[in-house]
Scaffold this motif. Structure first.
Motif: not given
Length: 235
Positions: A79-85, A108-114, A124-126
């Motif tokens: 998640y830290s990598g995604l936030l960095g991008c 899949k969590q970001i896509q809303g599937k999980y 971090l998700f929020e």
């Protein structure tokens, strides 16, 4: 027959097709930038870091993000990598971002599937969703690890630096023909959200106790946080 209205663009893409070359007018940048990100921990939890390679639509490297995160889990590092991008795109005024990650769970969590059930990952998700909402377009897709080699290398370099206790002397070129520069860093954790408590902040402390019936009893009234690994030394 009335003309068919165009379909609404999708926010997320599971497997986007390779980007076609874009025609740009002189002085204009491409609409999209593309990021490969990865995160890992040696021990889970253990020394952790993330890495990300960010390119424009023509394949020119814009930045390499590489940051040590301390004692964290694999998913925290992903998640830290995604936030960095996301932060890089916002800071450098890139309104459209594609992200590729080898973390199927995070994608899949970001896509809303999980669902996001982990209390450590929810902030971090929020924060990721807040940053995504600031972009005009965003896509995220999953790729196998062998297709994410550059980001994996950068994440491992971050862990190597952290385990050498502060040696951050490595530098690399930003793009072919450009002078070398240190890796760009981005905020790996939401600055406006309360971070979950870190049970490993005092992981190096030596506690004394004894075992009875397979249970570890710690002397002095100290307690062990859930999930911590214990090394028992016979005295």
């Amino acid at each position: 027959m009335p003309p068919r209205s165009p379909a609404a663009p999708s926010l997320f893409a599971e497997s986007p097709a390779p980007a076609a070359p874009r025609t740009q007018q002189s002085g204009q940048r491409s609409d999209w930038i593309n990021a490969h990100c990865d995160g890992g921990a040696r021990g889970n939890p253990g020394p952790s870091g993330y890495g990300a390679l960010i390119q424009n639509d023509e394949g020119v490297v814009l930045a390499e993000l590489s940051e040590f995160l301390g004692m964290r889990t694999n998913n925290y590092a992903e998640y830290s990598g995604l936030l960095g991008c996301l932060q890089y795109a916002l800071d450098h005024n890139h309104p459209r971002l594609r992200v590729v990650s080898d973390s199927e769970l995070m994608v899949k969590q970001i896509q809303g599937k999980y669902q996001v059930k982990s209390p450590d990952l929810k902030p971090l998700f929020e924060e990721a969703k807040r940053r995504i909402a600031k972009l005009e377009k965003f896509e995220i897709s999953h790729a196998l690890r062998h297709k994410n080699k550059d980001a994996d290398r950068l994440a491992n370099e971050a862990m190597d630096r952290g385990m050498r206790r502060g040696n951050t002397s490595d530098v690399r070129p930003a793009a072919s023909g450009q002078p070398a520069q240190a890796p760009l860093k981005a905020t790996p954790y939401p600055t406006k959200s309360e971070a979950p408590p870190d049970p490993y902040a005092k992981a190096d402390a030596m506690l004394r106790g004894f075992t009875k019936d397979g249970v570890v009893h710690v002397l002095g009234g100290a307690t062990l946080p859930d999930g911590v690994f214990v090394k028992i030394i016979r005295e």
